[in-house]
Design a protein around this motif. Structure first.
Motif, PDB file in Angstrom:
ATOM      1  N   ASP A  10      40.301  34.858  33.943  1.00 46.40           N
ATOM      2  CA  ASP A  10      41.538  35.306  34.595  1.00 46.40           C
ATOM      3  C   ASP A  10      42.655  35.537  33.575  1.00 46.40           C
ATOM      4  OD1 ASP A  10      40.381  35.310  37.098  1.00 46.40           O
ATOM      5  OD2 ASP A  10      41.094  33.301  37.615  1.00 46.40           O
ATOM      6  N   ARG A  13      41.813  38.819  31.887  1.00 49.05           N
ATOM      7  CA  ARG A  13      42.110  39.962  32.763  1.00 49.05           C
ATOM      8  C   ARG A  13      43.609  40.247  32.761  1.00 49.05           C
ATOM      9  NH1 ARG A  13      40.231  37.952  37.161  1.00 49.05           N
ATOM     10  NH2 ARG A  13      38.116  38.674  36.793  1.00 49.05           N
ATOM     11  N   ASP A  14      44.422  39.201  32.828  1.00 47.48           N
ATOM     12  CA  ASP A  14      45.869  39.370  32.820  1.00 47.48           C
ATOM     13  C   ASP A  14      46.352  39.919  31.465  1.00 47.48           C
ATOM     14  OD1 ASP A  14      48.559  38.997  33.978  1.00 47.48           O
ATOM     15  OD2 ASP A  14      48.748  37.483  32.387  1.00 47.48           O
ATOM     16  N   TRP A  16      44.660  41.713  29.365  1.00 50.88           N
ATOM     17  CA  TRP A  16      44.201  43.095  29.284  1.00 50.88           C
ATOM     18  C   TRP A  16      45.112  44.014  30.098  1.00 50.88           C
ATOM     19  CZ3 TRP A  16      42.454  47.018  27.139  1.00 50.88           C
ATOM     20  CH2 TRP A  16      41.796  48.057  27.786  1.00 50.88           C
ATOM     21  N   ARG A  17      45.473  43.600  31.292  1.00 56.28           N
ATOM     22  CA  ARG A  17      46.374  44.401  32.126  1.00 56.28           C
ATOM     23  C   ARG A  17      47.733  44.561  31.454  1.00 56.28           C
ATOM     24  NH1 ARG A  17      50.400  43.191  34.751  1.00 56.28           N
ATOM     25  NH2 ARG A  17      49.974  40.974  34.837  1.00 56.28           N
ATOM     26  N   ARG A  18      48.264  43.472  30.928  1.00 53.79           N
ATOM     27  CA  ARG A  18      49.572  43.538  30.269  1.00 53.79           C
ATOM     28  C   ARG A  18      49.520  44.401  29.014  1.00 53.79           C
ATOM     29  NH1 ARG A  18      52.035  37.684  29.932  1.00 53.79           N
ATOM     30  NH2 ARG A  18      53.752  38.882  29.064  1.00 53.79           N
ATOM     31  N   ALA A  20      47.390  46.912  28.384  1.00 56.50           N
ATOM     32  CA  ALA A  20      47.209  48.311  28.794  1.00 56.50           C
ATOM     33  C   ALA A  20      48.504  48.893  29.366  1.00 56.50           C
ATOM     34  CB  ALA A  20      46.072  48.417  29.809  1.00 56.50           C
ATOM     35  N   ASP A  21      49.225  48.118  30.168  1.00 56.94           N
ATOM     36  CA  ASP A  21      50.504  48.599  30.717  1.00 56.94           C
ATOM     37  C   ASP A  21      51.504  48.871  29.599  1.00 56.94           C
ATOM     38  OD1 ASP A  21      49.468  48.397  33.278  1.00 56.94           O
ATOM     39  OD2 ASP A  21      50.565  46.547  33.779  1.00 56.94           O
ATOM     40  N   ALA A  48      42.931  39.789  25.340  1.00 60.72           N
ATOM     41  CA  ALA A  48      42.599  41.149  25.784  1.00 60.72           C
ATOM     42  C   ALA A  48      41.336  41.643  25.090  1.00 60.72           C
ATOM     43  CB  ALA A  48      43.772  42.093  25.522  1.00 60.72           C
ATOM     44  N   THR A  52      37.833  42.403  27.133  1.00 57.70           N
ATOM     45  CA  THR A  52      37.249  43.746  27.142  1.00 57.70           C
ATOM     46  C   THR A  52      35.866  43.761  26.501  1.00 57.70           C
ATOM     47  OG1 THR A  52      38.547  44.291  25.162  1.00 57.70           O
ATOM     48  CG2 THR A  52      39.423  45.010  27.297  1.00 57.70           C
ATOM     49  N   ALA A 106      41.047  51.193  26.771  1.00 52.61           N
ATOM     50  CA  ALA A 106      42.025  51.531  27.820  1.00 52.61           C
ATOM     51  C   ALA A 106      42.083  53.023  28.104  1.00 52.61           C
ATOM     52  CB  ALA A 106      43.412  51.050  27.406  1.00 52.61           C
TER      53      ALA A 106
END
Length: 135
Positions: A10, A13-14, A16-18, A20-21, A48, A52, A106
């Motif tokens: 988790d 995942r967070d 990686w999202r941050r 990529a954003d 991240a 990935t 990404a």
């Protein structure tokens, strides 16, 4: 050995999202895609990358190609000849810096663009992982 611990999925995942954003925002603000490198804490980059690589390993399992993103992880993917039992290195090895890896993962840049810029080190016949990306 797993590239990321189960209890860190988790967090990965967070991260990686941050990442990529932040990378997309940087690109959208006019930064050339090959120069995108979000200014985020080192531990976030590490998570991240690990997350990935975990996704890549699940997408294309196998022992044939080793993907290395130093200093944070390496995975073996794709079917094919396994590592030589004496040195444990598979016949195909791909090495990327974390920023290059995360950009192609990404979809910020394409595999061919990074390779043509000389930012992907690869040994072996299966050195094009572009068909597996973005994740």
């Amino acid at each position: 050995m797993a590239v990321i611990r189960e209890q860190d999925i988790d967090k990965g995942r967070d991260a990686w999202r941050r990442w990529a954003d932040a990378a997309r925002a940087q690109r959208d603000a006019g930064t050339d895609a090959l120069d995108v490198r979000p200014d985020l804490p080192r531990p976030m980059w590490a998570m991240a990358v690990r997350y990935t690589l975990h996704l890549l390993e699940r997408k294309a399992p196998g022992p044939g190609v080793e993907v290395r993103v130093a200093p944070w992880g390496a995975v073996k993917i794709l079917d094919g000849p396994e590592s030589d039992p004496h040195n444990l290195t598979p016949p195909d090895v791909v090495e990327l810096d974390p920023d290059v890896w995360l950009r192609v993962a990404a979809g910020i840049t394409a595999w061919d663009d990074e390779r043509d810029a000389g930012r992907i080190g690869a040994i072996g016949e299966r050195d094009d992982l572009g068909w597996l990306l973005p994740l």
